[in-house]
Write a protein that holds these residues in place. Structure first.
Motif, short mmCIF file in Angstrom:
data_model
loop_
_atom_site.label_atom_id
_atom_site.label_comp_id
_atom_site.label_asym_id
_atom_site.label_seq_id
_atom_site.Cartn_x
_atom_site.Cartn_y
_atom_site.Cartn_z
N GLY A 206 10.67 7.11 14.77
CA GLY A 206 11.90 7.59 14.16
C GLY A 206 11.72 8.89 13.41
N LYS A 207 10.60 9.04 12.71
CA LYS A 207 10.35 10.26 11.96
C LYS A 207 10.14 11.44 12.90
CE LYS A 207 8.52 8.26 7.69
NZ LYS A 207 9.54 8.90 6.82
N LEU A 208 9.46 11.21 14.03
CA LEU A 208 9.29 12.29 15.00
C LEU A 208 10.62 12.67 15.64
CD1 LEU A 208 5.96 11.16 16.76
CD2 LEU A 208 6.26 13.04 15.14
N GLU A 209 11.42 11.68 15.94
CA GLU A 209 12.71 11.94 16.57
C GLU A 209 13.63 12.73 15.64
OE1 GLU A 209 15.69 12.39 19.08
OE2 GLU A 209 13.70 11.59 19.60
N SER A 210 13.46 12.60 14.34
CA SER A 210 14.34 13.28 13.38
C SER A 210 14.06 14.78 13.26
CB SER A 210 14.20 12.63 12.00
OG SER A 210 12.91 12.90 11.45
N ARG B 95 7.80 14.42 22.04
CA ARG B 95 7.43 13.32 22.94
C ARG B 95 5.91 13.22 23.09
NH1 ARG B 95 10.18 14.92 26.83
NH2 ARG B 95 8.56 15.91 28.08
N SER B 96 5.25 14.37 23.19
CA SER B 96 3.79 14.38 23.31
C SER B 96 3.12 13.85 22.04
CB SER B 96 3.30 15.80 23.61
OG SER B 96 3.77 16.25 24.87
N CYS B 97 3.68 14.20 20.89
CA CYS B 97 3.14 13.68 19.62
C CYS B 97 3.18 12.15 19.61
CB CYS B 97 3.93 14.23 18.44
SG CYS B 97 3.63 15.96 18.07
N LEU B 98 4.28 11.59 20.05
CA LEU B 98 4.43 10.13 20.06
C LEU B 98 3.45 9.49 21.04
CD1 LEU B 98 5.86 7.62 19.05
CD2 LEU B 98 7.63 8.00 20.80
N VAL C 150 5.70 15.34 8.34
CA VAL C 150 6.61 14.35 8.92
C VAL C 150 5.96 12.98 9.01
CG1 VAL C 150 7.99 13.77 10.95
CG2 VAL C 150 7.75 16.16 10.25
N VAL C 151 4.68 12.98 9.42
CA VAL C 151 3.93 11.73 9.56
C VAL C 151 2.55 11.95 8.95
CG1 VAL C 151 2.86 10.12 11.19
CG2 VAL C 151 5.13 11.05 11.68
N ARG D 228 3.41 2.22 10.90
CA ARG D 228 3.37 2.48 12.34
C ARG D 228 4.75 2.37 12.98
NH1 ARG D 228 -0.99 3.03 15.52
NH2 ARG D 228 -0.62 2.88 17.76
N ASP D 229 5.57 1.42 12.52
CA ASP D 229 6.88 1.24 13.14
C ASP D 229 7.89 2.30 12.72
OD1 ASP D 229 7.23 0.47 10.54
OD2 ASP D 229 8.06 -1.52 10.99
N GLU D 230 7.48 3.23 11.83
CA GLU D 230 8.40 4.30 11.41
C GLU D 230 8.07 5.64 12.06
OE1 GLU D 230 8.62 4.64 7.20
OE2 GLU D 230 8.98 2.49 6.85
#
Length: 488
Positions: free
Chosen positions: A108-112, A69-72, A96-97, A103-105
């Motif tokens: 989702g990549k962090l959540e995975s 969450r902090s990364c996002l 991961v990123v 930007r719009d991905e």
């Protein structure tokens, strides 16, 4: 106070030195920044990489979810010209990123990201450095934040090897700050501290609940960098030489490498000079210091020291800021000795108690002298130093209380277990001193508060279990409670 945005000061211990024989003389060099927290970095845009441990233990207490969450949140606040990368690691490392991720991905990549297995800390860090290096430009400055809660059980685990990599990365403009998570976790704080110190970053020791606040603090500090590759060179006349380095700074080609300096920052260090008056031309000499950012000169300063008879020298007091900086360096040396002893598994608690008592006495003397000279130093500057010394003093007092408890009741398993968080807390504070972080954050206070709360819980358990020792334990509990009350 001078209105100059960035200034350097040469602070001698006294305004005069002896003219009749060779003597030693302490000098502090201080850099003061007043450019504001929101000032953009002089080095350009930020190239930021977050390296997150996803080993199995990170799945507990919501640690990994908080980190994600902090990364996002950080990603959503970076500017268009900043670069953003996230690397995760367990027994392997994965990007991961990266700056090319649409930007719009990113969300989702962090959540995975999901918890994995073992902890190959060095591999994750190396991958993060590689990513930063591959995207680095002359317009970017590199920042890496490494977070882990586990014992490095794969990959490179030799401190000297990791320090060497951190030093090379620092020379390339990449600073690493490290975060050790978990009050009772057996993460290797010596490795995390070594990486951070060698690269000019900070080592943080936090409970599980503090991940978001530390990532936020590191991000804000990175945003306000004004000098990314700051160095200081001293100018000494004939007859004056450095006899002892009263600092832990890396020195290359006569220049001391500082950590990155942010918009509202204070950095200082000390040296001990040897003065041979027979080699000095005239009845005074000039000491100088120049501040650089990379190869560019930022500012410089000088001060004149008179050569006078001993009787005149001793009539002037030692500058309280100089003695404070020197005492803090001596304190860091003492703390390093204690930490090495604690890491052996069987620390000499009696010897540790004596060292802590001496350290507390030194800090109290420095604190008292600072207050006596408060008007001469300036209220604002004296208050910053007062808080800084107070934090060193308070942590030493807490360590002394816990050491005395352990020395007497170390046969009780929960008391012996206090040594682990104590060791990590002491390393957190010692590293703050070594990188000359002169401001005290709420997270720094939380480390000590957490220790005291845990120690109070242990003491309460002992009171219930050892009724014959109730009077002594209640006395120790009262001392712990008083120390906690001073922090809250």
């Amino acid at each position: 106070m001078d209105d100059q945005a960035i200034e350097i000061l040469v602070l001698p211990e006294r305004p005069a030195a002896r003219n009749d024989e060779v003597t030693e003389f302490d000098v502090a060099i201080e850099v003061r920044c007043r450019t504001g927290e929101s000032t953009a970095s002089s080095g350009g845009a930020m190239n930021l990489c977050l390296v997150i441990d996803r080993s199995g233990s990170m799945g507990s207490q919501g640690k990994l979810e908080t980190a994600k969450r902090s990364c996002l949140e950080i990603f959503e606040r970076i500017k268009d010209d900043d670069l953003f990368t996230v690397v995760v690691f367990d027994s392997d490392a994965q990007v991961v990123v990266n700056p090319q991720t649409p930007r719009d991905e990113v969300a989702g990549k962090l959540e995975s990201i999901r918890p994995g297995s073992l902890t190959n800390l060095s591999l994750g860090w190396y991958q993060g450095l590689l990513e930063l290096q591959s995207h680095m430009t002359d317009e970017h400055y590199g920042r890496l934040i490494l977070l882990s809660d586990g014992l490095a059980n794969e990959g490179e685990t030799k401190k000297l090897a990791l320090e060497a990599v951190a030093t090379r990365a620092r020379d390339e403009g990449i600073t690493t700050s490290t975060i050790g998570v978990g009050r009772d976790s057996d993460f290797q704080e010596d490795l995390l501290e070594a990486i951070a110190t060698a690269s000019g970053g900070r080592f943080w020791y936090i409970a599980e609940s503090g991940i978001d606040s530390i990532l936020e603090e590191e991000f804000r500090n990175a945003l306000s960098v004004v000098l990314d590759r700051s160095k200081v060179e001293l100018s000494l006349p004939p007859g004056v030489s450095v006899s002892e380095e009263l600092n832990s700074l890396r020195k290359v080609s006569r220049r001391y490498g500082l950590r990155p300096l942010k918009g509202d920052d204070l950095f200082n260090f000390a040296v001990r000079l040897q003065i041979d008056p027979t080699q000095v031309v005239g009845s005074q000499f000039t000491l100088g210091a120049t501040l650089y950012d990379g190869t560019s000169t930022v500012t410089s300063a000088t001060t004149d020291i008179a050569l006078v008879p001993q009787a005149e020298v001793v009539t002037t007091p030692v500058h309280a800021l100089v003695s404070s900086v020197v005492e803090q360096y001596r304190s860091s040396q003492t703390e390093e000795k204690m930490l090495k002893d604690m890491e052996s598994g069987e620390p000499d608690l009696s010897d540790m108690t004596e060292m802590l008592e001496a350290e507390v006495a030194r800090m109290r003397r420095a604190e008292a002298e600072l207050m006596r000279q408060r008007a001469d130093i300036g209220t604002d500057r004296a208050d910053v130093e007062w808080a800084n010394i107070g934090k060193h003093l308070s942590m030493s007092e807490t360590a002394l209380l816990l050491t005395e408890l352990t020395q007497q009741y170390g046969s009780e398993p929960e008391v012996r277990a206090l040594l682990l968080p104590l060791r990590k807390g002491m390393r957190h504070e010692a590293q703050r001193g070594r990188v000359r972080w002169n401001y005290v954050s709420a997270s720094d206070e939380d480390v000590e508060v957490s220790l005291l709360v845990k120690a109070l819980g242990v003491t309460d358990a002992l009171i219930r279990r050892l009724p014959d020792q109730r009077a002594d334990l209640e006395q120790k509990r009262e001392a712990l409670s008083e120390q906690l009350a001073r922090l809250q």
